[in-house]
Write a protein that holds these residues in place. Structure first.
Motif, short mmCIF file in Angstrom:
data_model
loop_
_atom_site.label_atom_id
_atom_site.label_comp_id
_atom_site.label_asym_id
_atom_site.label_seq_id
_atom_site.Cartn_x
_atom_site.Cartn_y
_atom_site.Cartn_z
N LEU A 1 0.83 -1.20 0.00
CA LEU A 1 0.00 0.00 0.00
C LEU A 1 0.87 1.25 0.00
N ASN A 2 2.02 1.19 0.69
CA ASN A 2 2.93 2.33 0.72
C ASN A 2 3.47 2.60 -0.69
N ARG A 3 3.86 1.53 -1.38
CA ARG A 3 4.38 1.70 -2.74
C ARG A 3 3.28 2.22 -3.67
N ASP A 4 2.05 1.71 -3.53
CA ASP A 4 0.95 2.18 -4.36
C ASP A 4 0.75 3.69 -4.20
N TRP A 5 0.77 4.14 -2.95
CA TRP A 5 0.57 5.57 -2.66
C TRP A 5 1.71 6.39 -3.26
N LEU A 6 2.95 5.92 -3.08
CA LEU A 6 4.09 6.67 -3.60
C LEU A 6 4.07 6.71 -5.13
N GLU A 7 3.65 5.62 -5.76
CA GLU A 7 3.56 5.62 -7.22
C GLU A 7 2.47 6.57 -7.71
N THR A 8 1.39 6.71 -6.91
CA THR A 8 0.35 7.68 -7.25
C THR A 8 0.90 9.09 -7.21
N VAL A 9 1.68 9.39 -6.17
CA VAL A 9 2.30 10.71 -6.06
C VAL A 9 3.24 10.97 -7.23
N VAL A 10 4.06 9.97 -7.55
CA VAL A 10 5.02 10.14 -8.65
C VAL A 10 4.29 10.31 -9.98
N ALA A 11 3.24 9.54 -10.20
CA ALA A 11 2.48 9.67 -11.44
C ALA A 11 1.85 11.06 -11.57
N ALA A 12 1.32 11.58 -10.45
CA ALA A 12 0.74 12.93 -10.49
C ALA A 12 1.80 13.97 -10.80
N THR A 13 3.00 13.76 -10.28
CA THR A 13 4.11 14.69 -10.57
C THR A 13 4.53 14.60 -12.03
N GLU A 14 4.63 13.38 -12.53
CA GLU A 14 5.07 13.19 -13.92
C GLU A 14 4.07 13.75 -14.93
N ARG A 15 2.79 13.76 -14.58
CA ARG A 15 1.79 14.32 -15.49
C ARG A 15 2.00 15.82 -15.71
N LYS A 16 2.66 16.45 -14.75
CA LYS A 16 2.92 17.89 -14.86
C LYS A 16 4.22 18.19 -15.59
N ARG A 17 4.88 17.12 -16.10
CA ARG A 17 6.04 17.25 -16.97
C ARG A 17 7.18 18.05 -16.32
#
Length: 217
Positions: A143-159
């Motif tokens: 669950l920790n990795r899932d949450w961190l990947e969500t944060v990273v994905a949101a950051t990457e969407r902002k290029r």
């Protein structure tokens, strides 16, 4: 092993695992209600005394049941705690996934603060006392990795152009900082931090800012 119940909303009242277990089991057969009663009692003992106060006798007493009855449902304390902590880890994951999507970092951070506040004994076990419970540890790490990947994905969407591995390292470091902050606030009750954190909206602003600045700098 029963699946973890899911919160009906992200309201703090729905993030107390013991209350959700009670609501989910209310209409089930007697045996399932008794099993849930023991898990709920374990939550009560954890909140009051911490992991050091846990025993089958203490849990049965808190549940208002005979010690022998507890052994009908769980062969030992390790089996009870494995089911409780693994189920709670899945519950935390469900709460985080159901957090709002308008601002994923802020909304999930709000949910995580509420989970810490409403489940202090269980969060203490997940964050600090998992060595003897590999299934629960693995569930929490997922669950920790899932949450961190969500944060990273949101950051990457902002290029922002920061390499993925660097963003993951930042996310792990920032997640550890948030866990330490909330542990000091809700578990060890550091007086200075408590005094600074009476306004939960301000705490949410601070932690969200740390996440966003740390991920995009």
């Amino acid at each position: 092993m029963n699946p973890a119940p899911s919160p009906a909303t992200t309201d703090p009242q729905e993030m107390a695992y013991a209350r959700v277990l009670a609501a989910e089991s209310a209409a089930r057969p007697k045996g399932e209600r008794t099993r849930a009663r023991l898990l709920i009692a374990a939550c009560t003992v954890l909140d009051a005394e911490g992991p050091q106060g846990l025993s089958i006798a203490a849990i049965a007493r808190a549940a208002g049941l005979a010690k022998g009855t507890a052994y009908i449902y769980f062969p030992d304390l390790a089996a009870l705690l494995t089911e409780l902590l693994t189920g709670f880890a899945r519950f935390v994951r469900s709460c985080m996934h159901q957090a709002g999507r308008d601002d994923p970092i802020r909304d999930a951070t709000r949910a995580y603060i509420a989970l810490f506040r409403e489940n202090r004994g269980l969060m203490r076990c997940l964050v600090h006392h998992l060595d003897g419970f590999p299934e629960a540890q693995a569930a929490f790490q997922r669950l920790n990795r899932d949450w961190l990947e969500t944060v990273v994905a949101a950051t990457e969407r902002k290029r922002h152009g920061v390499p993925h591995d660097e963003l993951m390292r930042r996310a792990y470091a920032l997640g550890g900082m948030v866990d330490q902050y909330l542990s000091s606030l809700y578990l060890s009750r550091d007086p200075a931090l408590v005094a600074l954190s009476r306004d939960e909206a301000a705490v949410l602003d601070t932690l969200s800012l740390i996440w966003k600045r740390g991920m995009t700098a």
